[in-house]
Design an enzyme around this catalytic site. Sequence first.
Site, PDB file in Angstrom:
ATOM      1  N   TYR A 129       5.932  -0.719 -11.811  1.00 17.41           N
ATOM      2  CA  TYR A 129       6.076  -1.864 -11.975  1.00 17.41           C
ATOM      3  C   TYR A 129       4.801  -2.796 -12.355  1.00 17.41           C
ATOM      4  O   TYR A 129       4.624  -3.834 -12.808  1.00 17.41           O
ATOM      5  CB  TYR A 129       6.755  -2.639 -10.941  1.00 17.41           C
ATOM      6  CG  TYR A 129       8.299  -2.589 -11.111  1.00 17.41           C
ATOM      7  CD1 TYR A 129       8.745  -1.634 -11.019  1.00 17.41           C
ATOM      8  CD2 TYR A 129       8.925  -4.004 -11.345  1.00 17.41           C
ATOM      9  CE1 TYR A 129      10.475  -1.505 -11.213  1.00 17.41           C
ATOM     10  CE2 TYR A 129      10.311  -4.034 -11.457  1.00 17.41           C
ATOM     11  CZ  TYR A 129      11.155  -2.791 -11.415  1.00 17.41           C
ATOM     12  OH  TYR A 129      12.414  -2.647 -11.525  1.00 17.41           O
ATOM     13  N   ARG A 179       9.701 -10.299 -11.826  1.00 18.30           N
ATOM     14  CA  ARG A 179       9.867  -9.394 -10.754  1.00 18.30           C
ATOM     15  C   ARG A 179       8.430  -8.595 -10.977  1.00 18.30           C
ATOM     16  O   ARG A 179       7.925  -8.167 -10.017  1.00 18.30           O
ATOM     17  CB  ARG A 179      11.119  -8.558 -11.039  1.00 18.30           C
ATOM     18  CG  ARG A 179      11.422  -7.571  -9.896  1.00 18.30           C
ATOM     19  CD  ARG A 179      12.647  -6.841 -10.091  1.00 18.30           C
ATOM     20  NE  ARG A 179      12.989  -5.646  -9.724  1.00 18.30           N
ATOM     21  CZ  ARG A 179      13.287  -5.591  -8.229  1.00 18.30           C
ATOM     22  NH1 ARG A 179      13.370  -6.466  -7.450  1.00 18.30           N
ATOM     23  NH2 ARG A 179      13.682  -4.212  -7.646  1.00 18.30           N
ATOM     24  N   HIS A 207      12.773  -0.942  -3.447  1.00 14.69           N
ATOM     25  CA  HIS A 207      12.279   0.376  -4.102  1.00 14.69           C
ATOM     26  C   HIS A 207      12.666   1.542  -2.944  1.00 14.69           C
ATOM     27  O   HIS A 207      11.855   1.524  -1.877  1.00 14.69           O
ATOM     28  CB  HIS A 207      11.202   0.425  -4.800  1.00 14.69           C
ATOM     29  CG  HIS A 207      11.244  -0.256  -6.066  1.00 14.69           C
ATOM     30  ND1 HIS A 207      10.160  -0.687  -6.682  1.00 14.69           N
ATOM     31  CD2 HIS A 207      12.409  -0.563  -6.893  1.00 14.69           C
ATOM     32  CE1 HIS A 207      10.430  -1.181  -7.969  1.00 14.69           C
ATOM     33  NE2 HIS A 207      11.651  -1.202  -7.877  1.00 14.69           N
ATOM     34  N   HIS A 209      13.090 -10.346 -15.639  1.00  9.59           N
ATOM     35  CA  HIS A 209      12.661  -8.853 -15.083  1.00  9.59           C
ATOM     36  C   HIS A 209      10.974  -9.114 -14.864  1.00  9.59           C
ATOM     37  O   HIS A 209      10.474  -8.439 -14.213  1.00  9.59           O
ATOM     38  CB  HIS A 209      13.088  -7.823 -15.672  1.00  9.59           C
ATOM     39  CG  HIS A 209      13.110  -6.651 -14.835  1.00  9.59           C
ATOM     40  ND1 HIS A 209      13.828  -6.331 -13.757  1.00  9.59           N
ATOM     41  CD2 HIS A 209      12.307  -5.398 -14.690  1.00  9.59           C
ATOM     42  CE1 HIS A 209      13.823  -5.140 -13.190  1.00  9.59           C
ATOM     43  NE2 HIS A 209      12.795  -4.519 -13.661  1.00  9.59           N
ATOM     44  N   LYS A 232      20.593  -2.667  -5.493  1.00 12.09           N
ATOM     45  CA  LYS A 232      21.594  -1.695  -5.976  1.00 12.09           C
ATOM     46  C   LYS A 232      21.968  -0.906  -4.672  1.00 12.09           C
ATOM     47  O   LYS A 232      21.355  -0.463  -3.794  1.00 12.09           O
ATOM     48  CB  LYS A 232      20.545  -0.879  -6.686  1.00 12.09           C
ATOM     49  CG  LYS A 232      20.117  -1.403  -7.941  1.00 12.09           C
ATOM     50  CD  LYS A 232      19.379  -0.609  -8.849  1.00 12.09           C
ATOM     51  CE  LYS A 232      19.080  -1.178 -10.216  1.00 12.09           C
ATOM     52  NZ  LYS A 232      18.035  -0.355 -11.098  1.00 12.09           N
ATOM     53  N   ARG A 271      16.201  -9.129  -8.634  1.00 11.78           N
ATOM     54  CA  ARG A 271      16.724  -8.755  -9.795  1.00 11.78           C
ATOM     55  C   ARG A 271      17.628  -9.987 -10.457  1.00 11.78           C
ATOM     56  O   ARG A 271      18.204 -10.601  -9.528  1.00 11.78           O
ATOM     57  CB  ARG A 271      17.617  -7.684  -9.685  1.00 11.78           C
ATOM     58  CG  ARG A 271      16.770  -6.244  -9.344  1.00 11.78           C
ATOM     59  CD  ARG A 271      17.632  -5.041  -9.098  1.00 11.78           C
ATOM     60  NE  ARG A 271      16.883  -3.967  -8.625  1.00 11.78           N
ATOM     61  CZ  ARG A 271      16.748  -3.545  -7.555  1.00 11.78           C
ATOM     62  NH1 ARG A 271      17.146  -4.363  -6.494  1.00 11.78           N
ATOM     63  NH2 ARG A 271      16.030  -2.366  -7.245  1.00 11.78           N
TER      64      ARG A 271
END
Length: 236
Positions: A218, A186, A209, A183, A117, A93
């Site tokens: 994605y 990614r 994820h 992004h 995250k 990211r």
Amino acid sequence: SSDISMYLRMYKRIRCVSNRTLKNVRTVFSSFFAWLRDHDRINKNPMLLVEDIKIEKTIKKSFTDEEREKMFRSCTNLRDKAMLEFLYSTAVRVSELSRLNIEDIRFASKELIVFGKGSKERRVYLNDRASMYIKEYLSSRNDDNPALFVGLSKPHNRMTKAGIEDAIRRIGRRASVKNAHPHRFRRTAATNALNRGMPVQEVAELLGHAKLETTMHYCTVNQESVKYHHTKFLSA
């Protein structure tokens, strides 16, 4: 429940918002009432009876190999070339990229640990091309900033999320590639990895994820790949 449903209908009618925006409003309500229920402030969560809001799914395109090459050739400095290769190889990211330091990279094994995250760490990898350009870029620098990517002008501060996004947009404009942003690298890495045979569980691990469903959002599955595997696994 009926009050909330009525509110959402009126919100859409008065503000003329899209279903996607309305779904985001519903999500906020859902989180709030779930928190109230979990903390014994209310007996029942009214959102359980509020109908979900359907939205049209749009496929977000990844970069083609030609678009990535055009962008690479439009780079005017080593930093930008290294950054494009790094984004594609690691699928990090943009916020993760901004926080990385030079010492985070283990060049011997061509890998590094990133913190995503929720402060979750994961291991990502450099391909040969990315490793080569990162080394060339670092050798060309004469600053003492520990950041992996820094500004081109003095005092060579760490590149921020906004700075990285702006750099990618400028490269895209020069290359005549629409919707160029970090992004998208990614998404491109995930799509290419999946279409070239990487198991979806490993793609999810690379992206950080927790759910495979998130990973599939994605990816744009190549129909030629589907046809090939159909012939391979489902032939009569």
